[in-house]
Design an enzyme around this catalytic site. Structure first.
Site, short mmCIF file in Angstrom:
data_model
loop_
_atom_site.label_atom_id
_atom_site.label_comp_id
_atom_site.label_asym_id
_atom_site.label_seq_id
_atom_site.Cartn_x
_atom_site.Cartn_y
_atom_site.Cartn_z
N SER A 118 43.97 30.41 45.54
CA SER A 118 43.58 31.29 46.97
C SER A 118 44.35 30.82 48.03
O SER A 118 44.41 29.66 48.55
CB SER A 118 42.11 31.37 47.25
OG SER A 118 42.02 31.89 48.47
N LYS A 142 32.33 40.08 44.12
CA LYS A 142 32.29 40.94 45.26
C LYS A 142 30.76 41.99 45.07
O LYS A 142 30.27 42.30 46.15
CB LYS A 142 33.44 41.93 45.33
CG LYS A 142 34.49 41.18 45.80
CD LYS A 142 35.74 41.99 46.01
CE LYS A 142 36.92 41.26 46.36
NZ LYS A 142 38.22 41.96 46.65
N GLY A 182 44.71 53.04 38.35
CA GLY A 182 43.57 52.32 38.08
C GLY A 182 42.12 53.25 38.68
O GLY A 182 42.31 53.91 39.63
N ASN A 241 43.90 56.97 35.22
CA ASN A 241 43.40 55.64 34.87
C ASN A 241 43.42 55.74 33.13
O ASN A 241 43.25 57.08 32.51
CB ASN A 241 41.89 55.47 35.09
CG ASN A 241 41.43 54.03 34.92
OD1 ASN A 241 42.09 52.82 35.08
ND2 ASN A 241 40.31 53.82 34.55
N THR A 295 41.30 54.75 31.13
CA THR A 295 39.89 55.31 30.84
C THR A 295 39.55 56.25 31.84
O THR A 295 39.11 56.05 32.91
CB THR A 295 38.61 54.26 30.91
OG1 THR A 295 39.03 53.10 30.31
CG2 THR A 295 37.50 54.77 30.35
N MET A 311 48.98 46.03 44.22
CA MET A 311 47.97 45.37 45.07
C MET A 311 48.05 43.91 44.64
O MET A 311 47.39 43.09 45.50
CB MET A 311 46.44 46.14 44.86
CG MET A 311 46.33 47.42 45.61
SD MET A 311 45.26 48.26 45.28
CE MET A 311 43.60 47.10 45.45
N GLY A 341 50.93 43.13 47.35
CA GLY A 341 50.12 43.10 48.14
C GLY A 341 49.82 41.96 48.89
O GLY A 341 48.63 41.76 49.49
#
Ligand code: ATR
Length: 279
Positions: free
Chosen positions: A19, A70, A131, A155, A157, A222, A246
């Site tokens: 990070s 998240k 996505g 996407n 799916t 991203m 990103g």
């Protein structure tokens, strides 16, 4: 804690080793002559709620939340901002008196990077989003509010893209944006902006897009890395006008978190360069 201790912030995630958030927030603090402490903390799966509550009970002033917590942060918050509610996820927790407020700064971070740093015009553009996972859900609202002409969500799916389109259709109507869902195989015309929000890059993979889509497009991933991501490499080869990763989004979402916590917005350009140089 005594009164002289700096306000304490942290980012919770798993993994967390790579990070950049502590570096970014220390840069902001230095720039604005503020003294804060900001740590990265590896949280065991299943221990998010207890760890976050312990952090705040111990006087912590704010948290950033990254993968995979998240959704748990969304559930922990006593109160949610509108954008966090629509995103269905929280990346920033703020103490407000006795309550913990959950917000999501990812989407506005992306839009700030596209519009302010990269100078890509969203208004009137035809946008393709690749996505339909949690990361994409967090960016749709601010993108729609910037009034593109159209937005296609594609996407692997396709049902997941359809679910997102259903959630955001009312907002698309409010901003007169044509919102639709496509299979990758049905995409065969150019777009102004293509945003890769899949995690395919992690496995060195990219969504199967025909080369027509890339023709003169501004292509954004991203994800970020020291060298162009697999998606951006393919985009450049297939005729993209410009590519960007990103990293700018990362710094912009951090700046918005910093503003929520400290009530002052840092300047991001030098920090983006600083982090880029340190990769
Ligand atoms: P995140 O929080 O990063 O969005 P996620 O919710 O698991 O993670 O979503 C991952 C996204 O990347 C999904 O859109 C996923 O497609 P599916 O919904 O079809 O699974 C997409 N994705 C992951 N690996 C991919 C690959 N190899 N090719 C194409 N899409 C991929």
């Amino acid at each position: 804690m005594n009164d002289k201790s700096p306000s304490r912030y942290a980012v919770f995630g798993n993994p967390i080793e790579h990070s950049q958030s502590p570096v970014i927030h220390q840069q902001f603090a230095q720039q604005l002559q503020q003294t804060i402490s900001y740590q990265k903390q590896l949280i065991e799966l299943g221990k998010f709620d207890a760890s976050a509550r312990a952090f705040f009970n111990d006087g912590g002033a704010g948290l950033n939340i990254t993968v995979p917590f998240k959704l748990e942060a969304y559930q922990l918050a006593d109160q949610l901002s509108e954008r966090a509610t629509r995103a269905g996820a929280v990346n920033t927790l703020i103490v407000d008196g006795d309550i913990i407020v959950g917000d999501n700064t990812d989407g506005c971070g992306l839009v700030a990077d596209l519009q302010n740093n990269l100078q890509w015009s969203i208004e009137g553009a035809n946008i393709l989003i690749l996505g339909a996972g949690g990361a994409v859900r967090g960016i749709i609202e601010p993108l729609l509010m910037a009034k593109p002409a159209s937005m296609v969500i594609a996407n692997r799916t396709v049902e997941k893209a359809e679910q997102l389109a259903e959630i955001f259709q009312p907002l698309a109507n409010d901003f007169s944006v044509r919102l639709s869902v496509k299979h990758y195989a049905d995409l065969n015309k150019p777009f102004d902006i293509i945003i890769n929000g899949t995690s395919a890059s992690l496995g060195g993979d990219i969504p199967p897009l025909s080369s027509e889509c890339f023709n003169a497009a501004c292509c954004y991933d991203m994800m970020y890395a020291k060298t162009p991501t697999p998606f951006l490499q393919v985009a450049a080869k297939q005729g993209a006008r410009v590519i960007a990763d990103g990293l700018g989004m990362l710094v912009e979402q951090a700046a918005e978190s910093f503003r929520l916590w400290r009530n002052v917005k840092p300047d991001t350009s030098k920090v983006i360069q600083f982090v880029r140089d340190s990769l």
